[in-house]
Design an enzyme around this catalytic site. Sequence first.
Site, PDB file in Angstrom:
ATOM      1  N   LYS A  64       0.823  -1.148   0.111  1.00  0.00           N
ATOM      2  CA  LYS A  64       0.039   0.049  -0.031  1.00  0.00           C
ATOM      3  C   LYS A  64       1.039   1.432   0.081  1.00  0.00           C
ATOM      4  O   LYS A  64       0.712   2.655  -0.595  1.00  0.00           O
ATOM      5  CB  LYS A  64      -0.965  -0.407   1.387  1.00  0.00           C
ATOM      6  N   ALA A  80      -0.976   0.397   6.254  1.00  0.00           N
ATOM      7  CA  ALA A  80      -1.185  -0.194   7.812  1.00  0.00           C
ATOM      8  C   ALA A  80      -2.408  -1.260   6.822  1.00  0.00           C
ATOM      9  O   ALA A  80      -3.262  -0.644   5.721  1.00  0.00           O
ATOM     10  CB  ALA A  80      -1.667   0.310   8.354  1.00  0.00           C
ATOM     11  N   ASP A  81      -2.473  -2.671   7.420  1.00  0.00           N
ATOM     12  CA  ASP A  81      -3.430  -3.376   7.380  1.00  0.00           C
ATOM     13  C   ASP A  81      -3.433  -4.066   7.873  1.00  0.00           C
ATOM     14  O   ASP A  81      -2.671  -3.929   8.918  1.00  0.00           O
ATOM     15  CB  ASP A  81      -2.726  -4.169   5.741  1.00  0.00           C
ATOM     16  N   THR A  82      -4.819  -4.101   8.412  1.00  0.00           N
ATOM     17  CA  THR A  82      -5.386  -5.401   9.933  1.00  0.00           C
ATOM     18  C   THR A  82      -5.302  -6.275   9.265  1.00  0.00           C
ATOM     19  O   THR A  82      -7.000  -6.430   8.175  1.00  0.00           O
ATOM     20  CB  THR A  82      -6.317  -4.301  10.637  1.00  0.00           C
TER      21      THR A  82
END
Length: 222
Positions: A64, A80-82
């Site tokens: 990203k 960011a990624d969750t």
Amino acid sequence: MKKVILASQSPRRKELLQQVIKEFEVEAADIDERTIQERVMANGGGEPFLERAKTLVEHLAEEKAKKVLDTHPGALVIGADTIVVQDDQILGKPKDEEEAYAMLRSYAGRSHAVLTGFSIQTREKVVSRSVETEVRFFEWNGQMDREMKQYVASGSPMDKAGAYGIQEEAALWVAEIHGDYPNVIGLPVAYVNRALQEFFGQVALKKEVSGAGHLLNSLKDL
């Protein structure tokens, strides 16, 4: 002055990052998350599933950030990624209300892991991390069932990994949290803050007069 861009349109991440950086832009990054997930999880070798999932969220965050950096080469970009992991399964955003309810129901009386990966990038340097938080829900009962159905009907779970936001009604079902709370919301801001210090060193993070609590109000020294 180096422009800062958050590679996410999540209002929750934006709110959390403002604790560290006063001024930044927001730009979503369109990447093929499914292909990245399939590649990373297949190449884990003998690693435990959770470790492969941690690698995955770091890769997603990196991709990203890289996508946005490609169009803004002079900027500092934070991606960011969750994801949520339970029973060696990755639970992303639910595809419909039925799946959202099934996810929420599956957490009752059990623990699951919330993983957030983040990546801080310029053309010169990349720092990436993943953070794990363990969340345990209360045992199932009728009241929880009614609350979950109302929550699902509101549509709120549909844009959230694991089908819930801990800062919303889902807080009513959480018995214990082990680890970083903002990580469950979508950005482990204290870890991001320390990674920025590592990224630039203490000189670049010198506190400005305007705005107590903002450790990175200016990047003019970079």
